[in-house]
Design a protein around this motif. Sequence first.
Motif, PDB file in Angstrom:
ATOM      1  N   TRP A  45      -0.828  21.288 -13.132  1.00 43.53           N
ATOM      2  CA  TRP A  45       0.333  22.010 -13.222  1.00 43.53           C
ATOM      3  C   TRP A  45       0.928  22.588 -11.857  1.00 43.53           C
ATOM      4  O   TRP A  45       2.152  22.560 -11.814  1.00 43.53           O
ATOM      5  CB  TRP A  45      -0.179  23.565 -13.920  1.00 43.53           C
ATOM      6  CG  TRP A  45       0.787  24.485 -14.004  1.00 43.53           C
ATOM      7  CD1 TRP A  45       1.812  24.929 -14.896  1.00 43.53           C
ATOM      8  CD2 TRP A  45       0.986  25.663 -13.227  1.00 43.53           C
ATOM      9  NE1 TRP A  45       2.423  25.883 -14.744  1.00 43.53           N
ATOM     10  CE2 TRP A  45       2.155  26.527 -13.528  1.00 43.53           C
ATOM     11  CE3 TRP A  45       0.216  26.265 -11.816  1.00 43.53           C
ATOM     12  CZ2 TRP A  45       2.488  27.787 -12.888  1.00 43.53           C
ATOM     13  CZ3 TRP A  45       0.834  27.409 -11.247  1.00 43.53           C
ATOM     14  CH2 TRP A  45       1.701  28.149 -11.827  1.00 43.53           C
ATOM     15  N   LEU A  46      -0.068  22.644 -10.842  1.00 43.13           N
ATOM     16  CA  LEU A  46       0.502  22.643  -9.281  1.00 43.13           C
ATOM     17  C   LEU A  46       0.997  21.518  -8.990  1.00 43.13           C
ATOM     18  O   LEU A  46       2.150  21.421  -8.065  1.00 43.13           O
ATOM     19  CB  LEU A  46      -0.741  23.075  -8.677  1.00 43.13           C
ATOM     20  CG  LEU A  46      -1.342  24.504  -8.723  1.00 43.13           C
ATOM     21  CD1 LEU A  46      -2.758  24.442  -7.889  1.00 43.13           C
ATOM     22  CD2 LEU A  46      -0.451  25.344  -7.987  1.00 43.13           C
ATOM     23  N   LEU A  47       0.570  20.370  -9.463  1.00 36.87           N
ATOM     24  CA  LEU A  47       1.190  19.075  -8.993  1.00 36.87           C
ATOM     25  C   LEU A  47       2.671  19.132  -9.468  1.00 36.87           C
ATOM     26  O   LEU A  47       3.713  18.656  -8.988  1.00 36.87           O
ATOM     27  CB  LEU A  47       0.211  17.762  -9.661  1.00 36.87           C
ATOM     28  CG  LEU A  47       0.736  16.557  -8.968  1.00 36.87           C
ATOM     29  CD1 LEU A  47       0.420  16.426  -7.701  1.00 36.87           C
ATOM     30  CD2 LEU A  47      -0.002  15.495 -10.020  1.00 36.87           C
ATOM     31  N   LYS A  48       2.869  19.592 -10.713  1.00 35.94           N
ATOM     32  CA  LYS A  48       4.266  19.649 -11.226  1.00 35.94           C
ATOM     33  C   LYS A  48       4.990  20.862 -10.760  1.00 35.94           C
ATOM     34  O   LYS A  48       6.353  20.605 -10.490  1.00 35.94           O
ATOM     35  CB  LYS A  48       4.158  19.894 -12.936  1.00 35.94           C
ATOM     36  CG  LYS A  48       3.559  18.478 -13.464  1.00 35.94           C
ATOM     37  CD  LYS A  48       3.661  18.629 -14.913  1.00 35.94           C
ATOM     38  CE  LYS A  48       2.871  19.958 -15.390  1.00 35.94           C
ATOM     39  NZ  LYS A  48       2.951  20.029 -17.077  1.00 35.94           N
ATOM     40  N   SER A  49       4.607  22.143 -10.728  1.00 32.97           N
ATOM     41  CA  SER A  49       5.291  23.059 -10.468  1.00 32.97           C
ATOM     42  C   SER A  49       5.119  23.903  -9.097  1.00 32.97           C
ATOM     43  O   SER A  49       5.660  24.822  -8.737  1.00 32.97           O
ATOM     44  CB  SER A  49       5.032  24.143 -11.448  1.00 32.97           C
ATOM     45  OG  SER A  49       5.097  23.546 -12.760  1.00 32.97           O
ATOM     46  N   GLY A  50       4.197  23.420  -8.376  1.00 38.89           N
ATOM     47  CA  GLY A  50       3.966  24.195  -7.249  1.00 38.89           C
ATOM     48  C   GLY A  50       4.848  23.687  -5.973  1.00 38.89           C
ATOM     49  O   GLY A  50       5.695  22.893  -6.007  1.00 38.89           O
ATOM     50  N   ASP A  51       4.594  24.600  -4.879  1.00 44.13           N
ATOM     51  CA  ASP A  51       5.653  24.125  -3.784  1.00 44.13           C
ATOM     52  C   ASP A  51       5.032  22.853  -3.200  1.00 44.13           C
ATOM     53  O   ASP A  51       4.065  22.276  -3.365  1.00 44.13           O
ATOM     54  CB  ASP A  51       5.539  25.357  -2.800  1.00 44.13           C
ATOM     55  CG  ASP A  51       4.310  25.489  -2.180  1.00 44.13           C
ATOM     56  OD1 ASP A  51       3.170  24.898  -2.302  1.00 44.13           O
ATOM     57  OD2 ASP A  51       3.768  26.849  -1.682  1.00 44.13           O
TER      58      ASP A  51
END
Length: 415
Positions: free
Chosen positions: A195-201
């Motif tokens: 999720w962070l890989l897709k949506s993080g800064d």
Amino acid sequence: MELTTPNHFRCPISLDLMKDPVTLSTGITYDRESIETWIEAGNRTCPITNQLLRSLEPIPNHTIRKMIQDWCVENRCFGIERIPTPRIPLSSVEVTEMLSKFKMAYRRQDEAGCRELVAKMKSKGKESERNKRCIVANGAAGVLSAAFEAFSSASFDKYVAVLEDILAALTWMSPLDGEAKSYLSSAGSLNCLVWLLKSGDLSARGNAVSTLKELLSSDKRKVYALAEIEGAKEALVKLVKEPICPTATKTSLVVIFHMVSSSPSNDDTKVRFVEMGLVELLLELLVDSEKSVCEKALGVLDGICGCEEGREKAYGHALTMPVLVKKLLRVSDLATEFSVSILWKLSKNEKREDGGVLVEALQVGAFQKLLLLLQVGCSDRTKEKATELLKLLNIHRERLECIDSMDFKDLKRPF
């Protein structure tokens, strides 16, 4: 007049003026850097008295330090600079106390408290390499990873700030221990990383892919778990297609390499990567990339060409043969091995009557380069593939009256 440094201001180990005098349980004072190097080498005795140390935590000797500072000021006319007052390093007790507070904070889902403690850990760790080692040695990675799993299981969106902070700290503590990897390998943690890989800064995406690389490198079973998570493959390819920094690009390629290398030839993982245009992306990347990127891109391409769909894409791309042949003997031994492997897979499976990639390879000088490779030497496995390739290429050589071989003037020959 020559200035002499008083003996009691000198470190008994380095014989230099002490900048951060500390005293051991034996009562002997040393410069911190020297005695910590001695202890980290596995020694458990005092260098001067040879007595067994009751404690490995040296105590700052403020009296001697102030005396040295006063002496430096008094003798500044001789070019002596006053030693700065050193920051007191972290002790194991302080780290344990910080981690205890952090545990209580994350168990009651106190996001602000956790973020404050993570920031304090990072700040202390950046003060010195010793502090960093002390934090890591006292199990910080395991505690932070447990918190990452707990917040991941609760809510990605709600706790995104603390999750990003924890992940940044864990990346700084790399390599991670087994306990930390166990928490980060859970279903909740892996889903959060994707999720962070897709949506993080940008920073979070870089830290996420770095953590995934470490997890996959030590446990191939996690490759299959990652492949099942929706959006993981797309996010990894995006990091290659739209790079945020060279490190993230290379790390993403390593993760993809683990995924395609661990998959059977008919696996959906490889097919999905092909459908996303990864073959074309890799070939374009290989045209002009530095050594490390080139090796990783060739490794991924070699894995993808293990499936029929990957080979079909490679057959249809004009850059395939020119790029692969160019990389032979030009980048590194590893790049050459991957290039030979890809050429071998494509040539062995070529079914077109006109020779297809075999003729293309001949036209860009593959025959001469493979001969040269056998002369300069390579691994047994690569030698077998190169020999088989030469036999396949030789069948079509007679069709070509003139072969425009590659320009060898820039070739770095290792002999």
